[in-house]
Design an enzyme around this catalytic site. Structure first.
Site, PDB file in Angstrom:
ATOM      1  CG  HIS A   1       2.171  12.861   2.383  1.00  0.00           C
ATOM      2  ND1 HIS A   1       1.069  12.841   1.756  1.00  0.00           N
ATOM      3  CD2 HIS A   1       2.478  11.891   3.015  1.00  0.00           C
ATOM      4  CE1 HIS A   1       0.164  11.656   1.443  1.00  0.00           C
ATOM      5  NE2 HIS A   1       2.040  11.040   2.731  1.00  0.00           N
TER       6      HIS A   1
ATOM      7  CG  ASP B   1       0.177   6.433  -1.443  1.00  0.00           C
ATOM      8  OD1 ASP B   1       0.919   6.640  -0.850  1.00  0.00           O
ATOM      9  OD2 ASP B   1      -0.530   6.446  -1.200  1.00  0.00           O
TER      10      ASP B   1
ATOM     11  CG  HIS C   1       0.733  10.767   7.015  1.00  0.00           C
ATOM     12  ND1 HIS C   1       0.045   9.219   7.248  1.00  0.00           N
ATOM     13  CD2 HIS C   1       1.225  10.034   6.119  1.00  0.00           C
ATOM     14  CE1 HIS C   1       0.260   8.789   6.770  1.00  0.00           C
ATOM     15  NE2 HIS C   1       0.512   8.657   5.805  1.00  0.00           N
TER      16      HIS C   1
ATOM     17  CG  ASP D   1      -2.429   9.227   3.709  1.00  0.00           C
ATOM     18  OD1 ASP D   1      -3.035   9.851   2.253  1.00  0.00           O
ATOM     19  OD2 ASP D   1      -1.338   9.096   3.105  1.00  0.00           O
TER      20      ASP D   1
END
Lengths: 304, 304
Positions: free
Chosen positions: B63, B67, B143, B213
């Site tokens: 995504h 990070d 997410h 995530d």
């Protein structure tokens, strides 16, 4: 003595290595902190050398080759996550703003702080920021894509009256104030003593110029006259001068010639091609032209 | 035994630290190399752990939070500068392509190699690549912005004939070939001996799932049934479960529940919030639910 400190965060060129990160430098001028260029990994270099990203006021980006700015979006994001509220002033090529806003929008990030973007102008020399402490100017250099150098000048302290003069004459409070503000002194005999004879700077104004990436451009030396410290790229050795010209880069001796012609007190060279395993010959070549030359290393710190 | 190796390059969450880089992992499946996510600093992590960027065939980006991908443009540029000619396959959210092409165009860089971009689809589960060695599938997780997990499955070896069977019967060359290709064996007495009784895998197929995530999403376990190793984010401890849900992240026990329900052999947790100075309690909490849980660290390497 007011601080004017430079930390080298990255002294290498395009490809990062475990020993040399690509370009980034941290300047502190009095209470103001400036970041010049921000390669990938810069936020970790700041951490490594114990410099707070949150205290950075201004970020200057020379051009849009990745080894000069790929770390900026990460730094901006981390400042946001760490709760920054102070505004950040970013100066760079106009399209940098498009990249940053696209990446922030796609991450659905609304920054908690104000990011003020100031596009650099296509002019030989522009003052981009000035206050009581310092002045920042941008100047065009010659590279494959639009590229700027930066000149950071610390304002001089107020002039102080020399002790020898004070022991010779008894000045009234008003006379002291007038001399401090630049007036000449007229003594009892009616003689005029010029202000510059009786006052001096405890700490004269210092200046720092940053020139990377650029073809050797002799006419730049006129803009940089009497700069205290010049940082100039020296990607190549003299034997690769042709390749330097073709790729719009400079050699060690060319950087040294620039420092000499500008009347710089000191030269720091960096942005070395990773092809040179031993950089001593490159430094030696530069020193033949300008003796006060030093080689940048990651973590190097010096006062202006 | 054919290699199926995972190297953890970054096990931290959003803000990089000197001990944990943000997300990135390097997989080797037979001769094929895959990078999953590519945070800032990933190219240096590859160097640090002696993994060649030039051998990477596929890059999977989960995504568009920094990070997970801020290091990709630097890696792509460095591959170009280092003379890569082999094509690179990049799988990611569709807008990733816009970011990459904008940055390459502004740097005036025409890549020397073919960068093939495959946009991930907004579907629960899609096979994105398959050949004789492996299969890569992407699946949607939950997410704040569109986000995918990945499942990498190594194809099993050809089945080999058991030694005990070979010592019992004398097979002709043609019979041997037929059995190896899956045929049952009919002996002199006319008895049919099923192929699965007389052959076995020397190395069974292994699989690896990457989930980060994501909000804890119980229904994912059906997609990941019998996965050999599950990597699942565990950003928070159980006491911060509310914050985990609000930020679309998971806790250690939730990651463990996923591993348990999927029937995974082993669970690796990572993407830890930097607020936890000591991660042992987080690991302990997860192990209470699923004993075969380990904590990812930068540089960790394991076989599937």
């Amino acid at each position: 003595m007011k601080p004017f400190t430079v930390h080298i965060l990255g002294s290498g060129s395009a490809i990062p290595t475990l020993h040399r990160n690509p370009s980034s430098q941290h300047l502190r001028v009095d209470t103001c902190c400036i970041l010049i260029d921000c390669a990938e990994g810069t936020q970790l270099q700041l951490k490594r050398f114990n410099l707070s990203p949150m205290k950075i006021d201004h970020v200057l980006i020379s051009h849009l080759h990745g080894d000069h700015y790929f770390g900026l979006i990460g730094l901006i994001s981390s400042m946001h996550l760490a709760g920054r509220i102070n505004p950040l002033f970013v100066y760079g090529p106009p399209a940098l703003y498009d990249i940053l806003t696209l990446q922030l929008a796609l991450a659905n990030t609304q920054l908690r702080y104000r990011l003020e973007f100031i596009p650099l102008q296509d002019k030989p020399f522009t003052s981009v920021f000035a206050d009581d402490l310092l002045e920042i100017a941008a100047f065009k250099v010659k590279h494959r894509i639009p590229c700027w150098g930066f000149l950071v000048r610390q304002e001089a302290d107020q002039r102080n009256i020399k002790k020898s003069f004070l022991s010779q004459y008894r000045l009234s409070h008003e006379e002291l104030k007038a001399v401090k503000e630049g007036a000449d002194y007229v003594n009892a005999q009616g003689e005029v003593i010029p202000n510059e004879q009786i006052t001096c700077y405890t700490h004269p104004a210092g200046s720092y110029a940053y020139c990377t990436d650029t073809l050797y451009t002799p006419e730049l030396s006129a803009l940089l006259q009497n700069v205290t410290v010049l940082y100039h790229e020296a990607t190549f050795m003299q034997m690769h001068e042709k390749e330097a010209a073709e790729t719009y880069h400079s050699t060690g001796p060319q950087a040294a010639r620039m420092a000499k012609n500008a009347g710089a007190k000191r030269l720091i060279i960096g942005h070395f091609s990773s092809r040179y395993k031993d950089l001593t010959p490159l430094l030696d070549e530069a020193r033949l032209v300008f003796d006060q030359t030093e080689m940048a290393t990651d973590g190097m710190c010096f006062q202006i």
